[in-house]
Design a protein around this motif. Structure first.
Motif, PDB file in Angstrom:
ATOM      1  N   ARG A  52      -1.820  29.484 -11.126  1.00  0.00           N
ATOM      2  CA  ARG A  52      -2.571  28.166 -11.121  1.00  0.00           C
ATOM      3  C   ARG A  52      -2.669  27.798 -12.517  1.00  0.00           C
ATOM      4  O   ARG A  52      -2.573  26.801 -13.015  1.00  0.00           O
ATOM      5  CB  ARG A  52      -3.693  28.345 -10.243  1.00  0.00           C
ATOM      6  N   LEU A  53      -2.998  29.129 -13.417  1.00  0.00           N
ATOM      7  CA  LEU A  53      -3.504  28.651 -14.851  1.00  0.00           C
ATOM      8  C   LEU A  53      -2.186  28.347 -15.527  1.00  0.00           C
ATOM      9  O   LEU A  53      -2.329  27.557 -16.423  1.00  0.00           O
ATOM     10  CB  LEU A  53      -4.173  29.871 -15.329  1.00  0.00           C
ATOM     11  N   THR A  54      -1.019  28.863 -15.034  1.00  0.00           N
ATOM     12  CA  THR A  54       0.077  28.544 -15.759  1.00  0.00           C
ATOM     13  C   THR A  54       0.460  27.005 -15.439  1.00  0.00           C
ATOM     14  O   THR A  54       0.925  26.196 -16.308  1.00  0.00           O
ATOM     15  CB  THR A  54       1.322  29.377 -15.219  1.00  0.00           C
ATOM     16  N   GLU A  55       0.160  26.415 -14.419  1.00  0.00           N
ATOM     17  CA  GLU A  55       0.645  25.229 -13.971  1.00  0.00           C
ATOM     18  C   GLU A  55      -0.166  24.162 -14.633  1.00  0.00           C
ATOM     19  O   GLU A  55       0.288  23.385 -15.209  1.00  0.00           O
ATOM     20  CB  GLU A  55       0.380  24.967 -12.407  1.00  0.00           C
ATOM     21  N   ILE A  56      -1.448  24.552 -14.940  1.00  0.00           N
ATOM     22  CA  ILE A  56      -2.461  23.644 -15.503  1.00  0.00           C
ATOM     23  C   ILE A  56      -2.061  23.639 -16.868  1.00  0.00           C
ATOM     24  O   ILE A  56      -2.000  22.720 -17.692  1.00  0.00           O
ATOM     25  CB  ILE A  56      -4.032  24.467 -15.497  1.00  0.00           C
ATOM     26  N   ALA A  57      -1.751  24.710 -17.534  1.00  0.00           N
ATOM     27  CA  ALA A  57      -1.454  24.877 -19.071  1.00  0.00           C
ATOM     28  C   ALA A  57      -0.042  23.747 -19.224  1.00  0.00           C
ATOM     29  O   ALA A  57      -0.102  23.109 -20.135  1.00  0.00           O
ATOM     30  CB  ALA A  57      -0.866  26.176 -19.375  1.00  0.00           C
ATOM     31  N   GLU A  58       0.900  23.852 -18.304  1.00  0.00           N
ATOM     32  CA  GLU A  58       2.124  23.150 -18.409  1.00  0.00           C
ATOM     33  C   GLU A  58       1.683  21.508 -18.348  1.00  0.00           C
ATOM     34  O   GLU A  58       2.416  20.691 -19.112  1.00  0.00           O
ATOM     35  CB  GLU A  58       2.962  23.140 -17.317  1.00  0.00           C
ATOM     36  N   GLN A  59       0.630  21.233 -17.343  1.00  0.00           N
ATOM     37  CA  GLN A  59       0.166  19.756 -17.220  1.00  0.00           C
ATOM     38  C   GLN A  59      -0.556  19.434 -18.759  1.00  0.00           C
ATOM     39  O   GLN A  59      -0.374  18.431 -18.946  1.00  0.00           O
ATOM     40  CB  GLN A  59      -0.663  19.576 -15.760  1.00  0.00           C
ATOM     41  N   ILE A  60      -1.307  20.122 -19.151  1.00  0.00           N
ATOM     42  CA  ILE A  60      -2.190  19.996 -20.367  1.00  0.00           C
ATOM     43  C   ILE A  60      -1.224  19.702 -21.589  1.00  0.00           C
ATOM     44  O   ILE A  60      -1.355  18.728 -22.345  1.00  0.00           O
ATOM     45  CB  ILE A  60      -3.172  20.810 -20.569  1.00  0.00           C
ATOM     46  N   ASP A  61      -0.251  20.780 -21.765  1.00  0.00           N
ATOM     47  CA  ASP A  61       0.708  20.653 -22.797  1.00  0.00           C
ATOM     48  C   ASP A  61      -0.299  20.544 -24.286  1.00  0.00           C
ATOM     49  O   ASP A  61      -0.128  19.825 -25.141  1.00  0.00           O
ATOM     50  CB  ASP A  61       1.410  19.418 -22.859  1.00  0.00           C
ATOM     51  N   PHE A  62      -1.264  21.441 -24.229  1.00  0.00           N
ATOM     52  CA  PHE A  62      -2.529  21.565 -25.215  1.00  0.00           C
ATOM     53  C   PHE A  62      -1.885  21.369 -26.578  1.00  0.00           C
ATOM     54  O   PHE A  62      -2.455  20.671 -27.389  1.00  0.00           O
ATOM     55  CB  PHE A  62      -3.454  22.862 -25.231  1.00  0.00           C
ATOM     56  N   ASN A  63      -1.046  22.065 -27.092  1.00  0.00           N
ATOM     57  CA  ASN A  63      -0.605  22.304 -28.606  1.00  0.00           C
ATOM     58  C   ASN A  63      -0.088  21.147 -28.923  1.00  0.00           C
ATOM     59  O   ASN A  63       0.243  20.690 -30.130  1.00  0.00           O
ATOM     60  CB  ASN A  63       0.406  23.548 -28.666  1.00  0.00           C
ATOM     61  N   ASN A  64       0.376  20.124 -28.157  1.00  0.00           N
ATOM     62  CA  ASN A  64       1.138  18.922 -28.592  1.00  0.00           C
ATOM     63  C   ASN A  64       0.109  17.585 -28.490  1.00  0.00           C
ATOM     64  O   ASN A  64       0.450  16.560 -28.485  1.00  0.00           O
ATOM     65  CB  ASN A  64       2.243  18.503 -27.672  1.00  0.00           C
ATOM     66  N   GLN A  65      -1.106  17.945 -28.108  1.00  0.00           N
ATOM     67  CA  GLN A  65      -2.298  16.909 -28.164  1.00  0.00           C
ATOM     68  C   GLN A  65      -2.592  16.746 -29.523  1.00  0.00           C
ATOM     69  O   GLN A  65      -2.541  17.596 -30.410  1.00  0.00           O
ATOM     70  CB  GLN A  65      -3.459  17.405 -27.428  1.00  0.00           C
TER      71      GLN A  65
END
Length: 334
Positions: free
Chosen positions: A57-70
């Motif tokens: 689930r945490l991996t799914e969240i990370a993919e949705q957020i794409d934090f480094n590209n914000q």
């Protein structure tokens, strides 16, 4: 469709809550690990925790957020809001709260006026906590001034420093952070600017307090008195100290001794009462104290800048304050 900041916040909060539960830790500890996971783009697993289902689930969240590209603005806003949530959930004491961003705006306006002409500046917060005052002030100054800043923070709380480091990274600010008691020996001197919201209370190590002129004659000494003395002693000639302090600090029973000491060591340039709505509890109303270390090219303002600021949530209030600040500077210090 791109996610809104509210949607990203909700997803990160979910990740934090899941880690908090599985790792049996505090919200802020889980937040540190969550942000690091988002930056590293993988979920850290130690001793089988978190479990496979949570990792998925945490991996799914990370993919949705794409934090480094914000954007830097969005990343810093997310971290700021999540720290606020963690402070509330972990029920941290008053001295560990975050300084509101609106106060950083006022501090930056003052620093902008008094740092004019500088090409570089060393700036430090000796009670940096989560980094809100220090980093937001520097971020504001970088938008208005062509000054190269060397940024330093100091705190004895490891969790606060870890989140401060992540917050600095999100803002694109390189900051050197010291994990230490700020009343112990410093490795840095000759600072051009010190900004700090001084923690209020009694300092427990009487043997260390003995090194300070503002120590109590008996019993424990006030932490904010000792930290004020420590800060001023590490300013460069003409260096500037902008402190968030108790609003009654210059009117309490010890005020005469404090003001005499301050007048001897530095120029008191301003004392501005902050609005009650800037803080969670009106009992803890604060003020901004501005002092300048004495030097061959410094002088005491003809008229100390005094006043009470109305709500800082109104942009026109800040614009009026900035106009009045410039006028005061020209008439008193330029």
């Amino acid at each position: 469709m791109a996610l809104s900041i509210q949607e990203r916040y909700a997803l990160i909060d979910e990740a934090v809550q899941r880690l908090k539960k599985e790792l049996k830790t505090s919200y802020l500890d889980a937040l540190i690990e969550t942000i690091e996971n988002l930056i590293d783009q993988q979920v850290k697993v130690e001793n089988g925790a978190p479990g496979a289902q949570t990792v998925e689930r945490l991996t799914e969240i990370a993919e949705q957020i794409d934090f480094n590209n914000q954007s830097s603005k969005e990343k810093s806003e997310l971290i700021y809001l999540l720290i606020l949530a963690g402070i509330k959930e972990d029920k941290l004491e008053t001295n560990l709260q975050m300084t509101p961003k609106s106060i950083s705006v006022v501090v930056a306006m003052i620093a902008h006026q008094l740092l004019q002409g500088k090409k570089s500046a060393k700036v430090l917060d000796l009670s940096s906590g989560f980094g809100s005052l220090l980093l937001n002030t520097v971020d504001q100054l970088k938008q208005t001034d062509q000054i190269d800043f060397d940024v330093y923070g100091m705190d004895n709380n490891e969790i606060s420093l870890a989140l401060s480091s992540l917050y600095a990274e999100s803002l694109g600010i390189q900051a050197e952070l010291f994990h230490q008691d700020s009343l112990d020996t410093w490795l840095i001197n000759d600072l051009d600017l010190i900004v700090s919201e001084l923690p209020v209370g009694y300092y427990p190590i009487d043997s260390r307090a003995e090194n300070y002129e503002l120590r109590a004659k008996s019993g424990h000494s006030f932490s904010h008195y000792l930290m004020l003395e420590q800060a001023i002693s590490h300013l460069s000639e003409g260096g500037l100290g902008i402190f968030v302090v108790p609003a009654m600090m210059l009117q309490d029973a010890n005020a005469s001794e404090l003001t005499k000491w301050l007048a001897k060591k530095a120029h008191i340039q301003a004392f501005l009462i902050l609005p009650e709505d800037s803080f969670n509890d009106e009992k803890y109303q604060k003020a901004i104290l501005v002092v300048q270390n004495r030097g061959t090219k410094t002088k005491q303002a003809n008229n100390i800048l005094l006043g009470q600021l109305p709500s800082l949530n109104d942009r026109s209030v800040l614009e009026t304050f900035n106009y009045n600040l410039k006028d005061w500077y020209i008439k008193n210090l330029k």
